[in-house]
Write an enzyme that holds these catalytic residues in place. Structure first.
Site: not given
Ligand code: A3P
Length: 299
Positions: A45, A49, A109, A139, A263
């Site tokens: 989180k 991604t 991770h 998140s 978001k």
């Molecule tokens: P939020 O839940 O605050 O929206 P991970 O990829 O480590 O699982 O983290 C997920 C978080 O990254 C989520 O945050 C997600 O919306 C955000 N996220 C995913 N794709 C993104 C992008 N292209 N640019 C910015 N944030 C992104």
């Protein structure tokens, strides 16, 4: 925050999941890093991604340059299927890279002190992406509840998630120890670990994309900069684009594509944490990061 957790080498891990204590142990036994490998390291989180998409797009930019844009892998599949975690790769039989002399791109991770020895010794590079703990908590809370909802489990209250996170009890937590492990090495050996924050990447994406590219040996040429290649990559990997591409379907290992996009903003914690919760987390973070130059731009 999700199911039973087990402490291993100072960190909490899930068991019998795609990313679990068993995989960390198996990787420690068997994983062979190559000197050219690049590892993207995050706590869940923290923007994994997004970083996966950016790095995949940066390193492979010449391979897809002449293709029609709609066939770019990031326009038809999830970044998690384009760039695997070493934790999941260990169970697959497929080779992870086909082009000799090119780096393998992996994500993980795993906390620094639990990384397979060969990653530490092989001279390969690591990028550590860190995010404000309050936004990681929010998140993770939504992510865990989405997965519980899909599997028919009971929803978790935010207070419960907050308590657990504050005690460091979350998969791959404590948050602060994970961050500190990589931050320390980035200071000792900045050529091995590049330390970046989600907040800085959001605020100045152009310069960070250039920095990432340079760090892994794929700097943008002047010609590419003039042609707007950096901006093209940023657009390709934008939250808007990736969340649209991944609205439906599942990852290869069955997780719905859309749970990784919510978001994509800095500071959504303000809509979830009470003043007291916020002050508590500020206090813990200040104590744990005392004397370290780690801060989060709030935009
Ligand atoms: P939020 O839940 O605050 O929206 P991970 O990829 O480590 O699982 O983290 C997920 C978080 O990254 C989520 O945050 C997600 O919306 C955000 N996220 C995913 N794709 C993104 C992008 N292209 N640019 C910015 N944030 C992104």
């Amino acid at each position: 925050i999700t199911g039973n957790l087990y402490m291993y080498q100072g960190f909490w891990h899930q068991s019998m999941r795609r990313i679990s204590i068993e995989t960390v142990m198996a990787l420690q036994e068997t994983f062979k890093a190559h000197p050219k490998d690049i590892y993207l390291v995050t706590l869940p989180k923290s923007g994994t991604t997004w970083l996966k998409a950016l790095m995949f797009a940066i390193v492979n930019r010449n391979r897809y340059k002449n293709n029609s844009l709609s066939t770019h892998p990031l326009l038809i599949s999830n970044p998690h299927d384009c760039l695997p975690f070493i934790e999941t790769e260990i169970y697959r039989n497929t080779p992870t890279y086909v082009h000799e002399n090119e780096p393998r791109l992996f994500a993980t991770h795993i906390p620094y002190n639990s990384l397979p020895q060969s990653i530490l010794e092989s001279g390969c590079r690591l990028i550590y992406l860190c995010r404000n703990p309050k936004d990681v908590l929010v998140s993770m809370f939504h992510f865990a509840n989405k997965l519980r909802d899909k599997s028919g489990g009971t929803m978790m209250a935010f207070e419960e998630a907050f308590e657990s996170f504050s005690k460091g009890v979350m998969p791959l937590g404590p948050y602060w120890d994970h961050v500190k492990g990589y931050h320390e090495v980035s200071l000792e050996d900045p050529r091995k670990v590049l330390f970046v924050t989600y907040e800085d990447m959001k605020m100045d994406t152009v310069n960070h994309v250039k920095r990432l590219a340079k760090f892994v040996g794929y700097p943008f040429t002047e010609k590419e900069e003039v042609e707007g290649v950096v901006q093209e990559i940023i657009r390709l990997c934008s939250f808007e684009n990736l969340s649209e591409v991944n609205k439906h379907g599942n990852l290869r290992d069955g997780i719905p594509n859309n749970v990784f996009f919510r978001k994509g903003e800095v500071g959504d914690w303000a809509n979830h944490l009470t003043d007291e919760m916020s002050q508590n987390l500020d206090r813990i973070t200040k104590e744990k990061f005392h004397g370290l130059d780690i801060s989060f731009n709030q935009g």
